[in-house]
Design a protein around this motif. Structure first.
Motif, short mmCIF file in Angstrom:
data_model
loop_
_atom_site.label_atom_id
_atom_site.label_comp_id
_atom_site.label_asym_id
_atom_site.label_seq_id
_atom_site.Cartn_x
_atom_site.Cartn_y
_atom_site.Cartn_z
N LYS A 27 0.77 -1.27 0.06
CA LYS A 27 0.00 0.06 -0.04
C LYS A 27 0.91 1.14 0.03
CE LYS A 27 -4.10 -1.68 2.16
NZ LYS A 27 -5.03 -1.58 3.45
N LEU A 28 1.91 1.12 0.77
CA LEU A 28 2.77 2.51 0.75
C LEU A 28 3.43 2.53 -0.46
CD1 LEU A 28 4.17 4.61 2.55
CD2 LEU A 28 5.89 2.92 3.28
N ALA A 29 3.97 1.49 -1.04
CA ALA A 29 4.95 1.48 -2.40
C ALA A 29 3.88 2.12 -3.43
CB ALA A 29 5.36 0.29 -2.67
N ASP A 30 2.49 1.59 -3.49
CA ASP A 30 1.54 2.00 -4.26
C ASP A 30 1.45 3.61 -4.22
OD1 ASP A 30 1.30 -0.13 -5.63
OD2 ASP A 30 -0.44 -0.79 -4.50
N VAL A 58 19.87 5.57 -9.12
CA VAL A 58 19.91 4.70 -10.28
C VAL A 58 18.29 4.50 -10.87
CG1 VAL A 58 20.16 2.40 -11.46
CG2 VAL A 58 22.13 3.46 -9.86
N SER A 59 17.60 4.33 -9.90
CA SER A 59 16.00 4.19 -10.32
C SER A 59 15.52 5.55 -10.76
CB SER A 59 15.30 3.82 -8.99
OG SER A 59 13.93 3.84 -9.30
N LEU A 98 9.97 -1.33 -2.22
CA LEU A 98 9.62 -2.68 -1.61
C LEU A 98 10.88 -3.08 -1.31
CD1 LEU A 98 6.83 -4.28 -3.78
CD2 LEU A 98 6.73 -3.27 -1.43
N SER A 99 12.10 -3.05 -2.03
CA SER A 99 13.54 -3.66 -1.65
C SER A 99 14.05 -2.69 -0.63
CB SER A 99 14.20 -3.45 -2.95
OG SER A 99 15.59 -3.56 -2.91
N LEU A 100 14.04 -1.72 -0.68
CA LEU A 100 14.60 -0.57 0.39
C LEU A 100 13.87 -1.26 1.88
CD1 LEU A 100 14.80 3.18 0.30
CD2 LEU A 100 13.65 2.16 2.27
N LEU A 101 12.60 -1.22 1.75
CA LEU A 101 11.74 -1.69 3.08
C LEU A 101 12.33 -2.91 3.46
CD1 LEU A 101 8.29 -0.38 2.30
CD2 LEU A 101 9.88 0.86 3.70
N ASP A 102 12.37 -3.76 2.64
CA ASP A 102 12.94 -5.07 2.99
C ASP A 102 14.22 -5.25 3.54
OD1 ASP A 102 10.78 -6.71 2.17
OD2 ASP A 102 11.46 -6.90 0.28
N ASP A 103 15.02 -4.14 3.00
CA ASP A 103 16.69 -4.38 3.64
C ASP A 103 16.54 -3.65 4.84
OD1 ASP A 103 17.44 -5.35 1.10
OD2 ASP A 103 18.19 -3.57 0.46
N MET A 104 15.66 -2.58 4.97
CA MET A 104 15.55 -1.92 6.19
C MET A 104 15.13 -2.97 7.28
SD MET A 104 14.43 1.93 5.64
CE MET A 104 14.90 2.55 7.48
N LYS A 105 14.06 -3.59 7.06
CA LYS A 105 13.62 -4.33 8.03
C LYS A 105 14.67 -5.78 8.62
CE LYS A 105 9.47 -6.08 8.52
NZ LYS A 105 9.32 -5.50 9.63
N ALA A 106 15.38 -5.97 7.48
CA ALA A 106 16.36 -7.03 7.62
C ALA A 106 17.42 -6.48 8.47
CB ALA A 106 17.02 -7.33 6.24
N ASP A 138 11.28 0.90 -12.09
CA ASP A 138 9.91 0.66 -11.55
C ASP A 138 10.16 1.03 -9.95
OD1 ASP A 138 7.79 -0.46 -9.95
OD2 ASP A 138 7.40 -1.90 -11.25
N ARG A 139 9.38 2.37 -9.77
CA ARG A 139 9.58 2.82 -8.28
C ARG A 139 9.03 2.04 -7.43
NH1 ARG A 139 8.30 9.04 -7.62
NH2 ARG A 139 10.18 9.31 -8.72
N LYS A 140 8.12 1.37 -7.46
CA LYS A 140 7.53 0.55 -6.45
C LYS A 140 8.33 -0.68 -6.17
CE LYS A 140 3.53 -2.48 -5.46
NZ LYS A 140 2.02 -3.00 -5.71
N GLN A 141 9.03 -1.36 -7.01
CA GLN A 141 9.84 -2.30 -6.72
C GLN A 141 11.03 -1.90 -5.99
OE1 GLN A 141 9.38 -5.72 -6.91
NE2 GLN A 141 7.40 -5.00 -7.64
N THR A 142 11.45 -0.58 -6.45
CA THR A 142 12.59 -0.14 -5.43
C THR A 142 12.32 0.39 -4.14
OG1 THR A 142 13.52 1.01 -7.54
CG2 THR A 142 14.00 1.94 -5.42
#
Length: 342
Positions: free
Chosen positions: A262-265, A319-320, A332-340, A326-330
């Motif tokens: 939802k946030l990425a959208d 780079v994006s 989501l990837s950022l959020l995944d890395d921050m959570k990790a 695709d900004r949404k995928q960027t």
């Protein structure tokens, strides 16, 4: 002599704003320095984004053009009269004595380009040549100098090294450390601080926002002394974005993944540039805060992990944007890395 730059919803363009709050000492310094006849030809106005640097620059420009002889100028800066000839010319960008250099507008997209280019700086050379015989003050506002690309910065430097007579450069910067040291060395620094709660409230009231209710304190605290940040919180859904972001980082389970999408959208949607920039700053501040806290506590490995994440996030976002990925995928990837990392 400038394109009208993009202005946040609810804001007043600096050239049209006749009020400034919270920077009385800086105003007094500029007025007295000019009146002494010994003012510097280039002033570096430093401070976070959205605290009034550009408004101060236009106020000072109005003061000089209204009082072209320093010895006859008043000791304080008065609120500009928007109905005066000078006020109308500055507001419309039609003044022959002031050049406002900012990122040019891309005619195809209608958005500001990524940098102030050397072609924009060449306008300054033309500006000085056209007005050199008038004897009037010639004022250039660079807004902000952080946006100068390398060729443009070198071109500005050449002018600063041999400034024309009765010329003044008002160089704005959100991050003076990113400027060429040679540019900084040729400017007189004037540091503006983030606004305290009272002047921030006055500035927002001037824009028609009388903060009341439970969100008032949250907005003042989250704005960090910046009118621009407050407007993003009020008019662009910034409070909700920040709350969702923190919930994602702290949460677990399927609902978190749903909120991430939802946030990425929302951040990748049409006309979302302002709130996407807000999110980038939010994410970067959180990463750097984690890195500082880890370093202070002596957890060097954790501090290093977040430092690497900060560099990685900056590179990916750059780079994006450059390759229109695709900004949404960027996101989501950022959020995944921050959570990790957390």
């Amino acid at each position: 002599m400038s394109e009208r730059a993009g202005v946040l919803d609810g804001a007043i363009a600096p050239a049209e704003n006749n009020r400034l709050f919270g920077h009385e000492q800086a105003e007094a310094f500029l007025a007295q320095s000019y009146r002494s006849g010994k003012g510097h030809h280039a002033i570096l106005i430093e401070g976070p984004e959205g605290i009034g640097k550009a408004t101060l620059a236009f106020r000072f420009a109005h003061h000089i053009l209204k009082n072209p002889e320093p010895a006859d100028a008043p000791e304080t800066l008065a609120d500009p009269d928007p109905t005066s000839a000078i006020g109308r010319q500055l507001a419309s960008g039609a003044s022959h004595n002031l050049l406002h250099l900012a990122r040019p507008i891309d005619e195809k997209t209608g958005r500001a380009k990524g940098a102030i280019t050397v072609d924009e700086v060449r306008r300054a050379g033309k500006f000085f040549s056209q007005t050199s015989g008038t004897g009037n003050w010639r004022i250039v506002i660079i807004d902000p100098a952080d946006d100068l690309n390398r060729n443009a910065a070198n071109a500005i430097l050449k002018i600063l090294e041999e400034p024309p007579r009765r010329s003044l450069f008002l160089v704005l910067t959100h991050a003076p450390g990113k400027l060429l040291p040679t540019i900084r060395s040729r400017c007189l620094p004037l540091r503006l601080k983030p606004l305290d709660a009272a002047p921030l409230g006055q500035a927002l009231a001037h824009l028609g926002f009388d903060l009341e209710g439970e969100n008032a304190g949250r907005i003042i605290a989250a704005a960090s002394g910046s009118v621009a940040e407050a407007l993003k919180l009020i008019n662009y859904g910034g409070l909700e974005i920040a709350a969702t972001f923190e919930g994602i980082l702290a949460g677990q389970g399927p609902s978190v993944r749903k909120n991430m999408h939802k946030l990425a959208d929302a951040l990748a949607g049409k006309d979302s540039e302002t709130i996407f920039d807000f999110f980038q700053a939010l994410a970067s501040d959180r990463i750097m805060r984690e890195a500082r806290e880890a370093a202070v506590s002596g957890d060097i490995m954790r501090a290093e992990r977040f430092a690497r994440l900060s560099a990685s996030v900056t590179e990916r976002l750059t780079v994006s944007d450059a390759y229109n990925l695709d900004r949404k995928q960027t996101i989501l990837s950022l959020l995944d890395d921050m959570k990790a990392a957390l």
